[in-house]
Design an enzyme around this catalytic site. Sequence first.
Site, PDB file in Angstrom:
ATOM      1  CE1 TYR A 104      -4.349  -1.502   0.883  1.00  0.00           C
ATOM      2  CE2 TYR A 104      -2.864  -3.143   1.803  1.00  0.00           C
ATOM      3  CZ  TYR A 104      -4.121  -2.777   1.368  1.00  0.00           C
ATOM      4  OH  TYR A 104      -5.154  -3.686   1.414  1.00  0.00           O
ATOM      5  CE1 TYR A 143      -1.866  -6.842   3.950  1.00  0.00           C
ATOM      6  CE2 TYR A 143      -2.695  -6.703   1.699  1.00  0.00           C
ATOM      7  CZ  TYR A 143      -2.878  -6.529   3.054  1.00  0.00           C
ATOM      8  OH  TYR A 143      -4.074  -6.041   3.533  1.00  0.00           O
ATOM      9  NE  ARG A 154      -6.666  -9.803   4.664  1.00  0.00           N
ATOM     10  CZ  ARG A 154      -7.857  -9.270   4.364  1.00  0.00           C
ATOM     11  NH1 ARG A 154      -8.015  -7.962   4.447  1.00  0.00           N
ATOM     12  NH2 ARG A 154      -8.855 -10.025   3.967  1.00  0.00           N
ATOM     13  CG  HIS A 157      -8.119  -7.669   0.425  1.00  0.00           C
ATOM     14  ND1 HIS A 157      -6.907  -8.238   0.766  1.00  0.00           N
ATOM     15  CD2 HIS A 157      -8.162  -6.477   1.087  1.00  0.00           C
ATOM     16  CE1 HIS A 157      -6.256  -7.433   1.596  1.00  0.00           C
ATOM     17  NE2 HIS A 157      -6.994  -6.353   1.805  1.00  0.00           N
ATOM     18  CG  HIS A 159      -9.697  -2.283   1.762  1.00  0.00           C
ATOM     19  ND1 HIS A 159     -10.022  -2.757   3.007  1.00  0.00           N
ATOM     20  CD2 HIS A 159      -8.422  -2.702   1.525  1.00  0.00           C
ATOM     21  CE1 HIS A 159      -9.002  -3.424   3.512  1.00  0.00           C
ATOM     22  NE2 HIS A 159      -8.018  -3.406   2.633  1.00  0.00           N
TER      23      HIS A 159
END
Length: 224
Positions: A104, A143, A154, A157, A159
């Site tokens: 991110y 990640y 994770r 995905h 958000h």
Amino acid sequence: MKSVDEGSRRRILQRAVAMGAVALAAPWRSVLAGLSPTPAQTSGPFYPDPVPLETDGDLTMLKGATQRASGELIQVTGRLLDRDGKAIPGATIEIWQANANGRYAHPRDVNSAPLDPNFQGYARITTDAEGRYSFKTIKPGAYPINPMNPDAVRTPHIHFDVAAKGRHLVTQMYFPGEALNEGDQIFGALGRQKNAAIAHVLPSTADIAAGGTLFGWDIVLGKA
């Protein structure tokens, strides 16, 4: 006095009439039950800070850039609906995600994977008159979430933060067939609602580049 045969025929006819009434009523019960709301999920720790200056629906190209973000090109499209299946126009949908490396663009993300200077990572879009939304992006990478446990990862995905007419939903969309889905604790916590959080692959369209994938995912809001 009625014969046994006549009484049996009468009972069979009565049961048939009753079954017919149930069959006719079943569609009404289905309509009254309505659609199941999309499950709420955590926003996670990486909501953009600060929010990028570019917020359009193409996360793969920044203004003035000479190349697009690296990774697998995807497009996500769907409708925002209420539980009765009615479209919700004019709603605001925020999207944020990791890049193809699982990183991110956020100051608290300590993942050692590289950032992508060409990836927008965030969008703010509005549903149209039919409740439709669409955005182009890169399929996010998985990640690690615990440096002490290499198996804690994770699954890919995206958000979503949806705001519409006093209703608000924060959720996440997952991808079909991902090997990491079942081991993901957040996804696993959905239980029987898992299927409602998984997008499905749609036939490709002209605005998807060669090798890209089109995903469909409808979002259902519950009551305000």
